[in-house]
Design an enzyme around this catalytic site. Structure first.
Site, PDB file in Angstrom:
ATOM      1  N   VAL B  21       0.816  -1.216   0.000  1.00 20.55           N
ATOM      2  CA  VAL B  21       0.000   0.000   0.000  1.00 20.55           C
ATOM      3  C   VAL B  21       0.848   1.263   0.000  1.00 20.55           C
ATOM      4  O   VAL B  21       0.322   2.361  -0.111  1.00 20.55           O
ATOM      5  CB  VAL B  21      -1.000   0.050   1.182  1.00 20.55           C
ATOM      6  N   GLU B  23       5.267   2.682  -0.620  1.00 22.75           N
ATOM      7  CA  GLU B  23       6.679   2.361  -0.629  1.00 22.75           C
ATOM      8  C   GLU B  23       7.507   3.629  -0.528  1.00 22.75           C
ATOM      9  O   GLU B  23       7.225   4.624  -1.174  1.00 22.75           O
ATOM     10  CB  GLU B  23       7.063   1.611  -1.918  1.00 22.75           C
ATOM     11  N   TYR B  26      13.005   3.725   2.675  1.00 22.81           N
ATOM     12  CA  TYR B  26      13.449   2.863   3.758  1.00 22.81           C
ATOM     13  C   TYR B  26      12.426   1.838   4.213  1.00 22.81           C
ATOM     14  O   TYR B  26      12.738   0.957   4.978  1.00 22.81           O
ATOM     15  CB  TYR B  26      13.883   3.715   4.951  1.00 22.81           C
ATOM     16  N   ASP B 137       6.445  14.179  17.188  1.00 25.18           N
ATOM     17  CA  ASP B 137       6.048  14.372  15.797  1.00 25.18           C
ATOM     18  C   ASP B 137       4.531  14.307  15.647  1.00 25.18           C
ATOM     19  O   ASP B 137       4.011  13.659  14.739  1.00 25.18           O
ATOM     20  CB  ASP B 137       6.723  13.350  14.884  1.00 25.18           C
TER      21      ASP B 137
END
Lengths: 359, 369
Positions: B21, B23, B26, B137
């Site tokens: 789903v 890419e 990493y 984050d």
């Protein structure tokens, strides 16, 4: 992380669990890495027996009768050898000036590793290097692998990296360790804020207690007792009166709320103290040398690069990989020659994305 | 095979990867399922082979913290296994995230909906902070939404633990628009308040439906903040002018929040302003936020199952980095997703992709669940 709840884990009353769970009890350390002394002995016995059986078999396949005169290591000898390498971690940490947390974490990793593996497969002198390198990363004190290995004689980066997955797997990818020295720091901070603190809190008391904790790292204490139990033991050896004053301050007025009571603390402290006195020192070098000498003969030949058994295993592994690959290629070609697909597949085709051979 | 390797292989067998789903450089994310139960999962495959220092820090952080954290509002790490040179994280499958929902113009948010998302965010964050973990984050795109509407904090690749004050930390964290002023001024000693600022920005974004403080550079970020909230005085924030990277960026008056958030209740604006206090030590904590009057006033938070949901099920990558963040300390921090974005940028594209898939004869027809 400091954990000052001296709660022993024995039972959990459903009413208790409704209350907020102490942080330590939610940790992987509490859930997966606590053992009874007997349980620990049993794990090591079984691991040792299984390893000996496998290696004996490998010897026999290679040359029948060849295992008859091999003196394999027993579980206790394995523990002693690992303990020697615990002291090597401390030496390396001193050289690199790593923080205490790195050292303590690496030591815990090494001990946990040998609850899943045997020294006859993986020598602690290698595992120790990987455990330490991994600990620098998990404690957020990373250094480059190149710097790391360039300071260690006769060590290549691959020596460290080759074992990294194995070590991480053995730890079940559970990297968080709750340390006794953090609990000791908590006791020390608590003491400074006790209302009736009259005596002098000499830093030497803390240092003395910390040294006892360092000695405890050479023992099984952390696999059996909570960080706070070990810390209080260390503190009570250094300053018994202050320790009991601290423990008093933690008791609830009616004494019912926690399992912490004046009756249950001393026996546990006694046990830990006894353990540290008995095993908390560098093992006798001569006896370790003897163990290591025998290990050279009884280690698993499949793990010795270049040996007959090693080559045989390698060939077998390669054959399996090749088989998998050709199967995949076959499936792919089948897919290609049949662009419109004569029949509707009911099963998923091989997942092309799921290639684990990384380019 | 060693016992440890065998155990690893057994774990690997338990999880089936169905389709890719997303890419990045990493990591690759798959949708998959548990072999025995069919339960939907996401498998995040991190390519470790290419790191010269072995397992990279962001993977280690993510595994380390998620292994310990179990909470309804934190993404669950179900399993970890390795395959050759890859590390695979099996995570609970979540079909959407707050960014997608905010951007979906067809959805209407009621005040009760926003309250519900905020409550879930604060609950998850309070749990992280209680466990001495800073997320570092937080942004809408890291707040994932389960099919039952539960919000889950995800992506712990920049997280770290904190204990003793006075431990130096990097200020190069948190996506810029959600980064608090103390980090922009180069503060190296900070705490849970950094996450609270981010939550404040998310809170505002839920009401505005566009990012609240979208700075174009680090310097512009400060200007954007001060324009919205007024330039802090020494009284507002004692000592801020002494921070390492302090620069005066101009004097802006403090406009009332009411001017921008015209429809918000007094409680709403009160909580929002407490998340966006300049002085980090005076910023509200997650724990206190949970008992703020806002959460006890009418309207009560919507039940998660009643919250607005995206009509299009997106092929959302789990781990996407915004174009506006540079994470200096971890070059390998995340699946940098230029390629992800290109592939999965909009719902229309996702739809086009699924049509394309239907024409792909090599794929199996959708199997019954």
């Amino acid at each position: 992380m400091t954990s000052n709840a001296l709660d022993s884990p024995a039972t959990t009353d459903p009413k208790e669990t409704e209350k907020r769970q102490p942080l330590y009890e939610a940790s992987t350390q509490f859930r997966n890495w606590r053992f009874s002394p007997e349980g620990l002995a049993q794990i090591r016995e079984k691991l040792n027996e299984a390893a000996v059986a496998v290696i004996r078999n490998t010897f026999e396949v290679d040359q029948p009768g060849s295992s008859a005169n091999v003196a394999f290591l027993n579980a206790n000898e394995e523990v002693v050898l690992v303990r020697l390498y615990v002291t090597k971690i401390s030496q390396l940490c001193a050289m690199f000036r790593f923080p205490e947390e790195v050292e303590a974490t690496a030591i815990s990793y090494l001990k946990r590793f040998y609850l899943k593996n045997t020294v006859m497969d993986w020598h602690p002198k290698n595992v120790m290097l990987t455990a330490l390198f991994l600990a620098t990363k998990t404690t957020n004190n990373p250094i480059s692998l190149e710097t790391y290995t360039s300071h260690i004689p006769k060590t290549a980066p691959s020596d460290v990296l080759d074992l990294e997955f194995l070590v991480a797997q053995s730890l079940n990818f559970e990297f968080t360790i709750w340390h006794a020295h953090r609990a000791l720091w908590g006791i020390w901070l608590d003491l400074q804020s006790l209302p009736d603190m009259t005596s002098n809190l000499e830093p030497s008391i803390y240092d003395a207690a910390l040294n006892h904790i360092r000695a405890s790292r050479l023992t099984d204490a952390e696999l059996i007792y909570s960080p706070s139990q070990i810390a209080l033991t260390a503190f009570s050896v250094a300053a018994p009166e202050l320790a009991s004053k601290w423990a008093q301050s933690k008791l609830t007025p009616d004494g019912t709320q926690s399992q912490l009571s004046p009756d249950t603390i001393p026996p546990v402290l006694g046990l830990i103290k006894g353990m540290v006195l008995k095993e908390g020192h560098v093992p006798d070098v001569e006896s370790v040398r003897e163990i290591d000498r025998r290990l050279r003969i009884c280690k698993n030949p499949e793990k010795i690069v270049g040996s007959k058994a090693y080559l045989a295993k390698q060939a077998e592994d390669e054959r399996k990989v090749e088989e998998k690959r050709s199967k995949k290629i076959f499936e792919m070609q089948k897919g290609q020659t049949d662009p419109f697909g004569d029949e509707i597949q009911t099963k998923n085709l091989v997942d092309y994305d799921d290639d684990d051979d990384d380019d | 095979m060693d016992a440890v390797e065998k155990a690893n292989a057994a774990r690997q067998q338990q999880w089936i990867k169905d389709r890719k789903v997303g890419e990045g450089t990493y990591a690759v994310v798959y949708q998959g399922r548990e072999a025995t139960t069919g339960r939907k999962v996401a498998v995040k495959k991190i390519k470790v082979g290419q790191f010269k220092d072995g397992l990279d820090m962001s993977a280690i952080r993510e595994v380390k913290y998620l292994r310990e954290l179990k909470h309804q509002n934190v993404i669950e790490l179900l399993d970890v296994f390795s395959s050759k040179t890859n590390l695979n994280l099996v995570l609970e499958f979540l079909d959407s995230d707050l960014e997608v929902i905010i951007k979906d113009r067809t959805l209407v948010f009621l005040p009760a909906d926003i309250k519900s998302w905020m409550a879930m965010t604060f609950r998850g964050l309070e749990f992280c902070h209680r466990n001495w973990i800073l997320h570092r984050d937080l942004k809408p795109n890291n707040l994932l939404i389960a099919s039952d509407g539960q919000l889950k904090i995800a992506d712990f690749g920049l997280a770290r633990d904190f204990a003793d004050p006075g431990y130096k930390m990097t200020c190069q964290v948190i996506t810029r628009w959600y980064r608090p002023p103390e980090l922009l001024f180069g503060c190296r000693y900070y705490s849970t308040a950094v996450d609270i600022w981010s939550v404040g920005c998310i809170f505002a974004e839920l009401m505005l439906r566009i990012p609240y403080l979208p700075g174009e550079s680090d310097m512009d970020q400060l200007k954007t903040i001060f324009r919205a909230l007024g330039t802090p005085t020494e009284d507002d924030w004692p000592g801020h002018a002494k921070l390492p990277d302090y620069v005066p960026v101009g004097q802006f008056p403090k406009p009332p929040l009411r001017d921008l958030f015209t429809a918000a209740s007094a409680d709403t604006l009160n909580l929002l302003s407490k998340c966006l206090v300049y002085e980090p030590r005076k910023r509200i904590t997650a724990k206190d936020a949970l008992s703020h009057a806002y959460f006890f006033a009418l309207p009560y938070p919507s039940h998660p199952s009643k919250l607005p949901k995206c009509s299009t099920v997106m092929n959302k990558p789990l781990d996407e980095i915004d174009a506006n963040v540079e994470v200096a300390s971890d070059p390998g921090a995340k699946a940098t997703s230029k390629s992800l974005k290109r592939k999965l940028a909009s719902p229309t594209e996702a739809k086009a992709r699924s049509i394309a898939r239907r024409l792909d004869f090599s794929k199996a027809p959708p199997s019954s669940p």
